[in-house]
Write a protein that holds these residues in place. Sequence first.
Motif, short mmCIF file in Angstrom:
data_model
loop_
_atom_site.label_atom_id
_atom_site.label_comp_id
_atom_site.label_asym_id
_atom_site.label_seq_id
_atom_site.Cartn_x
_atom_site.Cartn_y
_atom_site.Cartn_z
N PHE A 1 0.81 -1.21 0.00
CA PHE A 1 0.00 0.00 0.00
C PHE A 1 0.85 1.27 0.00
O PHE A 1 0.48 2.27 -0.62
N GLU A 2 1.97 1.23 0.69
CA GLU A 2 2.82 2.42 0.72
C GLU A 2 3.39 2.73 -0.66
O GLU A 2 3.46 3.90 -1.07
N SER A 3 3.80 1.71 -1.40
CA SER A 3 4.34 1.96 -2.74
C SER A 3 3.23 2.40 -3.70
O SER A 3 3.45 3.27 -4.55
N VAL A 4 2.04 1.83 -3.55
CA VAL A 4 0.91 2.26 -4.39
C VAL A 4 0.59 3.72 -4.11
O VAL A 4 0.42 4.53 -5.03
N GLU A 5 0.54 4.08 -2.83
CA GLU A 5 0.17 5.45 -2.48
C GLU A 5 1.22 6.46 -2.93
O GLU A 5 0.88 7.58 -3.35
N ARG A 6 2.50 6.12 -2.86
CA ARG A 6 3.54 7.03 -3.33
C ARG A 6 3.36 7.35 -4.80
O ARG A 6 3.39 8.52 -5.22
N ALA A 7 3.19 6.30 -5.62
CA ALA A 7 3.03 6.52 -7.06
C ALA A 7 1.72 7.22 -7.37
O ALA A 7 1.65 8.08 -8.26
N LEU A 8 0.68 6.86 -6.65
CA LEU A 8 -0.63 7.48 -6.84
C LEU A 8 -0.55 8.98 -6.57
O LEU A 8 -1.01 9.80 -7.38
N THR A 9 0.05 9.34 -5.46
CA THR A 9 0.16 10.75 -5.09
C THR A 9 1.02 11.52 -6.09
O THR A 9 0.69 12.66 -6.47
N ALA A 10 2.09 10.89 -6.54
CA ALA A 10 2.99 11.57 -7.47
C ALA A 10 2.33 11.84 -8.81
O ALA A 10 2.60 12.86 -9.46
N ASP A 11 1.45 10.93 -9.25
CA ASP A 11 0.90 11.03 -10.60
C ASP A 11 -0.50 11.63 -10.67
O ASP A 11 -0.99 11.92 -11.77
N LEU A 12 -1.16 11.78 -9.53
CA LEU A 12 -2.46 12.45 -9.53
C LEU A 12 -2.29 13.94 -9.83
O LEU A 12 -1.26 14.54 -9.49
N MET A 13 -3.30 14.54 -10.41
CA MET A 13 -3.29 16.00 -10.54
C MET A 13 -3.22 16.62 -9.15
O MET A 13 -3.87 16.12 -8.22
N PRO A 14 -2.44 17.67 -8.97
CA PRO A 14 -2.30 18.27 -7.62
C PRO A 14 -3.62 18.56 -6.95
O PRO A 14 -3.76 18.37 -5.73
N ILE A 15 -4.61 19.00 -7.71
CA ILE A 15 -5.90 19.36 -7.11
C ILE A 15 -6.62 18.14 -6.53
O ILE A 15 -7.49 18.26 -5.66
N SER A 16 -6.24 16.94 -6.98
CA SER A 16 -6.93 15.72 -6.55
C SER A 16 -6.21 14.97 -5.44
O SER A 16 -6.76 14.02 -4.89
N ARG A 17 -5.00 15.37 -5.12
CA ARG A 17 -4.17 14.55 -4.24
C ARG A 17 -4.74 14.34 -2.85
O ARG A 17 -4.48 13.32 -2.21
N HIS A 18 -5.51 15.27 -2.36
CA HIS A 18 -6.08 15.13 -1.03
C HIS A 18 -7.58 14.81 -1.09
O HIS A 18 -8.28 14.91 -0.08
N ARG A 19 -8.02 14.40 -2.26
CA ARG A 19 -9.45 14.12 -2.43
C ARG A 19 -9.72 12.67 -2.81
O ARG A 19 -10.87 12.31 -3.08
N VAL A 20 -8.69 11.86 -2.85
CA VAL A 20 -8.84 10.44 -3.17
C VAL A 20 -8.33 9.64 -1.99
O VAL A 20 -7.20 9.81 -1.54
N ASP A 21 -9.17 8.77 -1.49
CA ASP A 21 -8.85 7.99 -0.30
C ASP A 21 -8.58 6.54 -0.71
O ASP A 21 -9.44 5.87 -1.28
N LEU A 22 -7.37 6.04 -0.44
CA LEU A 22 -6.99 4.65 -0.74
C LEU A 22 -7.28 3.78 0.48
O LEU A 22 -6.81 4.07 1.58
N ARG A 23 -8.07 2.71 0.28
CA ARG A 23 -8.46 1.85 1.40
C ARG A 23 -8.30 0.37 1.03
O ARG A 23 -8.51 0.00 -0.13
N PRO A 24 -7.98 -0.48 1.99
CA PRO A 24 -7.96 -1.93 1.72
C PRO A 24 -9.38 -2.48 1.67
O PRO A 24 -10.27 -2.02 2.40
N ALA A 25 -9.61 -3.46 0.80
CA ALA A 25 -10.92 -4.12 0.74
C ALA A 25 -11.18 -4.84 2.05
O ALA A 25 -10.24 -5.26 2.74
N THR A 26 -12.44 -5.01 2.39
CA THR A 26 -12.79 -5.64 3.68
C THR A 26 -13.61 -6.91 3.55
O THR A 26 -13.80 -7.62 4.52
N LEU A 27 -14.12 -7.23 2.36
CA LEU A 27 -15.07 -8.33 2.22
C LEU A 27 -14.43 -9.67 1.87
O LEU A 27 -15.09 -10.70 1.92
N GLY A 28 -13.17 -9.66 1.47
CA GLY A 28 -12.48 -10.91 1.19
C GLY A 28 -13.12 -11.73 0.10
O GLY A 28 -13.65 -11.19 -0.88
N GLU A 29 -13.12 -13.05 0.29
CA GLU A 29 -13.61 -13.96 -0.75
C GLU A 29 -15.10 -13.84 -1.00
O GLU A 29 -15.59 -14.26 -2.05
#
Length: 412
Positions: free
Chosen positions: A353-381
């Motif tokens: 998740f940390e590596s995903v979030e680093r790349a996500l933050t770097a490549d998102l438009m600046p205006i969107s960087r604090h408006r997208v919330d990355l979360r782990p799935a909770t429902l499993g199989e």
Amino acid sequence: MLWSMPQHHDGPLARLRRGHEELVLDLLRRHGPLSRAELGGHSGLSRTTLYDIIAALVDSGAVVASAPAPAERRRGRPVEKLTLRPEAGQAIGIDFARRAVHVAAVNVAHEVIGSASEPHAPGLPWEERVDLAERLVGSLAGGSLRLGALSAIGVGVVGPVEDVAAGPPDAPVEAHPEQPDTAPGPQSPRTDLALLLRKRFGVPVLVDNNTRLAALAEATWGAAAGDQDVLYLRLSHGVGGGLVVGGSLHRGAHGLSGEFGHITVEPDGRRCSCGGRGCLETVASVGAVLDAYGRADDLPALLAALPADPAARRALDAAGSRVGTVLAAVCNAIGPGVIVLGGALAAAGDVLFESVERALTADLMPISRHRVDLRPATLGESGGALGAIALVLHESPLLARYPAPPDPLEDT
């Protein structure tokens, strides 16, 4: 059964009232428990009209009101939630994964009654898969499940599904999962599956891609419950996902949306199973990460190596960076508020998740960087099966016996 509704004369005002009743019931079917204020916001009805409609529905028994549990109460007067009467019936969801069958059941009040799963050998014939599904469904709620008013089963399958079919048991089948590696007999998989299920359960069948359905489930009961615009990505032996836009599952013009695993990340990369080259799936699936690491035969061994082996962390970090870049590109185009990341690979936790979030933050438009919330799935199989149920709750004509809402042009 459905509780009877008050009878009205069939004049314009009566038709308008029935339309309002249908609207309120439909909102409760789609969203689950809602307060009067939430119903007002969704419906656009005036307070007086809404409260009159709710009173009639509660009096008729079609809707029940309940106060929140003591642990959920805040200061002030408890806010009642309104739901469809749970006893009106249940919905069943079945997920035919590559090597397992998952089932779940939910009542019309959106309460999960139970879920069950069982693995099977690859290539198991469809009839035996349906036997397994029927047995698992029978194990839920002590075998007392009733389809009741919902009268449909939601089904998730692997692979593209171009259309979603809903009709009586003898209606033509339009949904066609493409699973040539597991399709027995002279008929196509879509015909085999839908006919077998209709024969066993005697109700219409709604079919969609199971990963796309997991997106709907996470937006209904899971990590993004209550959010209207959700991007879901599953990293497993394959890579795919789904979009929930405005609270509804987005399928695309031909039902082929959500194939994020086939976005090119390395133009000169490995050949992908889809026929392309350098797709995200070739670098971020379980097999691809194991190949990149080279010191583990399966995912549990890779996960076990993470605390002590920098090479294992580098393999996951590289995959996560590619995933974050793809997610940023999709976010810049679609603009979701929540990203849910699931699948077997998500068990790597913070390392991924940390590596995903680093790349996500770097490549998102600046205006969107604090408006997208990355979360782990909770429902499993159970995500695919629960998403199949959500498909029924969203699509099934639960209240088909009631007159349709009035046509606004009819009386002009």
